[in-house]
Design a protein around this motif. Structure first.
Motif, PDB file in Angstrom:
ATOM      1  N   ALA A 116       2.755  19.411   9.840  1.00  7.65           N
ATOM      2  CA  ALA A 116       2.957  17.977  10.072  1.00  7.65           C
ATOM      3  C   ALA A 116       1.916  17.126   9.351  1.00  7.65           C
ATOM      4  N   SER A 117       1.098  17.747   8.495  1.00  3.93           N
ATOM      5  CA  SER A 117       0.067  17.003   7.781  1.00  3.93           C
ATOM      6  C   SER A 117       0.670  15.901   6.929  1.00  3.93           C
ATOM      7  N   LEU A 118      -0.062  14.771   6.830  1.00  9.62           N
ATOM      8  CA  LEU A 118       0.397  13.663   5.991  1.00  9.62           C
ATOM      9  C   LEU A 118       0.441  14.050   4.518  1.00  9.62           C
ATOM     10  N   LEU A 119      -0.240  15.113   4.163  1.00  8.36           N
ATOM     11  CA  LEU A 119      -0.189  15.588   2.784  1.00  8.36           C
ATOM     12  C   LEU A 119       1.114  16.317   2.489  1.00  8.36           C
ATOM     13  N   LYS A 120       1.888  16.615   3.561  1.00  4.72           N
ATOM     14  CA  LYS A 120       3.136  17.358   3.378  1.00  4.72           C
ATOM     15  C   LYS A 120       4.369  16.570   3.821  1.00  4.72           C
ATOM     16  N   VAL A 121       4.229  15.749   4.865  1.00  3.46           N
ATOM     17  CA  VAL A 121       5.376  15.002   5.385  1.00  3.46           C
ATOM     18  C   VAL A 121       5.011  13.536   5.552  1.00  3.46           C
ATOM     19  N   ALA A 122       6.015  12.669   5.510  1.00  2.00           N
ATOM     20  CA  ALA A 122       5.804  11.232   5.659  1.00  2.00           C
ATOM     21  C   ALA A 122       5.506  10.883   7.111  1.00  2.00           C
ATOM     22  N   PRO A 123       4.840   9.751   7.365  1.00  2.00           N
ATOM     23  CA  PRO A 123       4.592   9.324   8.748  1.00  2.00           C
ATOM     24  C   PRO A 123       5.902   9.118   9.508  1.00  2.00           C
ATOM     25  N   THR A 124       5.851   9.321  10.817  1.00  2.00           N
ATOM     26  CA  THR A 124       7.029   9.092  11.646  1.00  2.00           C
ATOM     27  C   THR A 124       7.272   7.584  11.801  1.00  2.00           C
ATOM     28  N   ALA A 125       8.418   7.236  12.380  1.00  2.00           N
ATOM     29  CA  ALA A 125       8.743   5.822  12.578  1.00  2.00           C
ATOM     30  C   ALA A 125       7.717   5.150  13.483  1.00  2.00           C
ATOM     31  N   GLU A 126       7.268   5.852  14.500  1.00  2.00           N
ATOM     32  CA  GLU A 126       6.282   5.288  15.415  1.00  2.00           C
ATOM     33  C   GLU A 126       4.942   5.080  14.707  1.00  2.00           C
ATOM     34  N   GLU A 127       4.547   6.046  13.864  1.00  2.00           N
ATOM     35  CA  GLU A 127       3.300   5.911  13.112  1.00  2.00           C
ATOM     36  C   GLU A 127       3.365   4.755  12.116  1.00  2.00           C
ATOM     37  N   ARG A 128       4.508   4.600  11.467  1.00  2.00           N
ATOM     38  CA  ARG A 128       4.666   3.483  10.526  1.00  2.00           C
ATOM     39  C   ARG A 128       4.591   2.147  11.257  1.00  2.00           C
ATOM     40  N   LYS A 129       5.117   2.115  12.469  1.00  2.00           N
ATOM     41  CA  LYS A 129       5.081   0.886  13.273  1.00  2.00           C
ATOM     42  C   LYS A 129       3.641   0.516  13.632  1.00  2.00           C
ATOM     43  N   ILE A 130       2.836   1.505  13.968  1.00  2.00           N
ATOM     44  CA  ILE A 130       1.436   1.261  14.323  1.00  2.00           C
ATOM     45  C   ILE A 130       0.664   0.736  13.111  1.00  2.00           C
ATOM     46  N   VAL A 131       0.866   1.377  11.954  1.00  2.00           N
ATOM     47  CA  VAL A 131       0.168   0.958  10.743  1.00  2.00           C
ATOM     48  C   VAL A 131       0.574  -0.459  10.349  1.00  2.00           C
ATOM     49  N   HIS A 132       1.861  -0.765  10.483  1.00  2.00           N
ATOM     50  CA  HIS A 132       2.335  -2.112  10.138  1.00  2.00           C
ATOM     51  C   HIS A 132       1.728  -3.158  11.067  1.00  2.00           C
ATOM     52  N   SER A 133       1.603  -2.809  12.336  1.00  2.00           N
ATOM     53  CA  SER A 133       0.999  -3.731  13.296  1.00  2.00           C
ATOM     54  C   SER A 133      -0.465  -3.992  12.943  1.00  2.00           C
ATOM     55  N   LEU A 134      -1.183  -2.941  12.552  1.00  2.00           N
ATOM     56  CA  LEU A 134      -2.572  -3.113  12.130  1.00  2.00           C
ATOM     57  C   LEU A 134      -2.659  -4.008  10.899  1.00  2.00           C
ATOM     58  N   PHE A 135      -1.735  -3.820   9.988  1.00  2.00           N
ATOM     59  CA  PHE A 135      -1.718  -4.632   8.773  1.00  2.00           C
ATOM     60  C   PHE A 135      -1.494  -6.111   9.101  1.00  2.00           C
ATOM     61  N   LEU A 136      -0.537  -6.392   9.983  1.00  2.00           N
ATOM     62  CA  LEU A 136      -0.233  -7.777  10.341  1.00  2.00           C
ATOM     63  C   LEU A 136      -1.420  -8.446  11.009  1.00  2.00           C
ATOM     64  N   ASN A 137      -2.193  -7.695  11.769  1.00  2.00           N
ATOM     65  CA  ASN A 137      -3.349  -8.263  12.459  1.00  2.00           C
ATOM     66  C   ASN A 137      -4.459  -8.690  11.498  1.00  2.00           C
ATOM     67  N   THR A 138      -4.418  -8.162  10.276  1.00  2.00           N
ATOM     68  CA  THR A 138      -5.440  -8.521   9.285  1.00  2.00           C
ATOM     69  C   THR A 138      -4.918  -9.518   8.241  1.00  2.00           C
ATOM     70  N   LEU A 139      -3.696  -9.977   8.421  1.00  2.00           N
ATOM     71  CA  LEU A 139      -3.110 -10.894   7.433  1.00  2.00           C
ATOM     72  C   LEU A 139      -3.573 -12.324   7.692  1.00  2.00           C
ATOM     73  N   ASP A 140      -3.990 -12.995   6.649  1.00  2.00           N
ATOM     74  CA  ASP A 140      -4.408 -14.400   6.741  1.00  2.00           C
ATOM     75  C   ASP A 140      -3.154 -15.268   6.832  1.00  2.00           C
ATOM     76  N   THR A 141      -2.920 -15.868   7.996  1.00  2.00           N
ATOM     77  CA  THR A 141      -1.704 -16.663   8.204  1.00  2.00           C
ATOM     78  C   THR A 141      -1.676 -17.935   7.362  1.00  2.00           C
ATOM     79  N   LYS A 142      -2.836 -18.352   6.867  1.00  4.99           N
ATOM     80  CA  LYS A 142      -2.876 -19.572   6.059  1.00  4.99           C
ATOM     81  C   LYS A 142      -2.364 -19.321   4.644  1.00  4.99           C
ATOM     82  N   THR A 143      -2.663 -18.159   4.117  1.00  2.19           N
ATOM     83  CA  THR A 143      -2.248 -17.874   2.739  1.00  2.19           C
ATOM     84  C   THR A 143      -1.066 -16.915   2.668  1.00  2.19           C
ATOM     85  N   VAL A 144      -0.922 -16.060   3.709  1.00  2.00           N
ATOM     86  CA  VAL A 144       0.117 -15.027   3.737  1.00  2.00           C
ATOM     87  C   VAL A 144       0.114 -14.262   2.403  1.00  2.00           C
ATOM     88  N   SER A 145      -1.061 -13.850   1.992  1.00  4.66           N
ATOM     89  CA  SER A 145      -1.211 -13.160   0.723  1.00  4.66           C
ATOM     90  C   SER A 145      -1.734 -11.755   0.962  1.00  4.66           C
TER      91      SER A 145
END
Length: 394
Positions: A226-255
């Motif tokens: 199940a290593s990330l070097l062999k298989v892609a992240p699961t849907a739940e893992e992708r959701k967590i990473v996306h949530s972390l990304f959104l929390n660091t997005l500058d809402t003023k520039t959305v860049s």
């Protein structure tokens, strides 16, 4: 834990486990002298014809055949205590890791012992530390310690050893930690796998221990696939990473080029501590490679320092997980250690330590070990936040 009669045990009273390491040298024919040590290992090549051609050729062993008890007299030996003492007047856990590693090797040699042979043809080395669970956070520096352990599961060429550490305090021994190590048997040159004695459980408790070993093996195989070097992240893992990304997005520039650190948070890039070790002959094991316990001690101390700096207070170890020994470390190597806080939750800090060998002539890097340590502090710590832009990452 399986109840094994102590009269059948191999009892070793030692001073900071020197007796254990001396016994290991006797088993393989190694020497404490550097020059004699090299010659002794060269002489081991003649032992290859003593290896079993199959596991069926080897006698079956019982769990009590490998039972060992080792005493570490911190309370009665002030000179020994000095070696184990840290500046907080506690016990250096890195030293405990070294002792556990030596004990695990001796347990496995006790399981494979052949009275007819003066030296063992097997090279038994640490493959991984499956788990170390702390049952107490405080280890007293002035109280005697007792290690016990035995083989709990055997494959064709691999052995699982469980160990327990307790400490004499207030008139009784109380549990401190439980550890599970997986060792592998190799030929005298440590180049190919070698067969080990099969194990026969006796009674329901031992059957349970053996079945747990089978479960542990299956779990390790599943995790490796199940290593990330062999298989892609699961849907739940992708959701967590996306949530972390959104929390660091500058809402003023959305860049994508503009990142904002959330309150009470730290970028992963700013939660690293690195180190370098020159691997001298003094730290060699009985097979003329760098002692695995030494690598664990150095990795733990670097990880602890990182957790201490990150949390702003002294952390306590909770667990050690999945220490992988991917390649041996040769004497004379330049060992690079890199620790990274990779996860936090409340007052818990998880640190990953990656070690690699640098060849100064070719500039090639080769990963040797990966360590995972979980610490707890007496206060909540900042949230760790991964970076998402390649410019911000190492």
């Amino acid at each position: 834990v399986c109840k094994i009669i102590h009269s059948c045990a191999q009892l070793i009273n030692c001073v900071d486990c020197f007796s254990v390491r001396n016994r290991l040298r006797e088993i393989v024919g190694a020497s404490t002298n550097w020059r004699d040590h090299q010659q002794a290992l060269a002489d081991r090549l003649s032992l290859s014809n003593q290896l079993a051609g199959s596991q069926d050729e080897l006698p079956v062993r019982r769990m009590k055949d490998s039972y060992i008890e080792v005493h570490l007299p911190l309370g009665t030996d002030p000179t020994l205590r000095e070696k184990y003492l840290n500046y907080h007047k506690g016990v250096r856990f890195g030293r405990i890791l070294e002792d556990l590693d030596s004990l695990a090797v001796l347990i496995c040699y006790s399981h494979t012992h052949n009275k007819a042979l003066q030296r063992s043809p097997l090279s038994i080395v640490t493959a991984l530390v499956d788990k170390i669970d702390m049952r107490k956070q405080v280890i007293h520096p002035d109280c005697d310690i007792k290690f016990t352990g035995h083989v709990t599961w055997v494959g064709k060429t691999s052995i699982e050893a469980k160990m327990h550490m307790s400490q004499y305090h207030d008139g009784a021994y109380t549990p401190v930690l439980d550890a599970t190590f997986v060792m592998v048997a190799r030929d005298p040159e440590n180049k190919r796998a070698a067969f080990v004695n099969p194990l026969k459980p006796e009674g329901p408790e031992e059957e349970e221990l053996f079945q747990q070993g089978e479960i542990n093996k299956t779990r390790r195989v599943e995790l490796s696939t199940a290593s990330l070097l062999k298989v892609a992240p699961t849907a739940e893992e992708r959701k967590i990473v996306h949530s972390l990304f959104l929390n660091t997005l500058d809402t003023k520039t959305v860049s994508f080029r503009s990142r904002v650190l959330p309150p009470n948070s730290v970028w992963m890039e700013d939660a690293k501590v690195k180190g370098l070790e020159i691997c001298h002959p003094q730290e060699r094991n009985i097979f003329n490679r760098i002692f695995g316990g030494f690598l664990m001690r150095k990795a733990y101390e670097l990880g602890w320092a990182n957790a201490c700096a990150y949390g702003g207070c002294r952390p306590n170890l909770v667990a050690v997980d999945d220490i992988l020994f991917q390649k041996p470390v040769e004497i004379g190597s330049l060992l690079l250690l890199s620790s990274q806080v990779c996860y936090t939750e409340g007052n818990y800090i998880q640190v990953r330590v990656h070690t690699e060998v640098l060849d100064p002539l070719t500039r090639h890097h080769n990963t040797t070990n990966v360590f995972h340590f979980t610490f707890v502090t007496d206060k909540d710590v900042p949230n760790i936040v991964p970076c998402f832009h390649p410019r911000d990452c190492c």
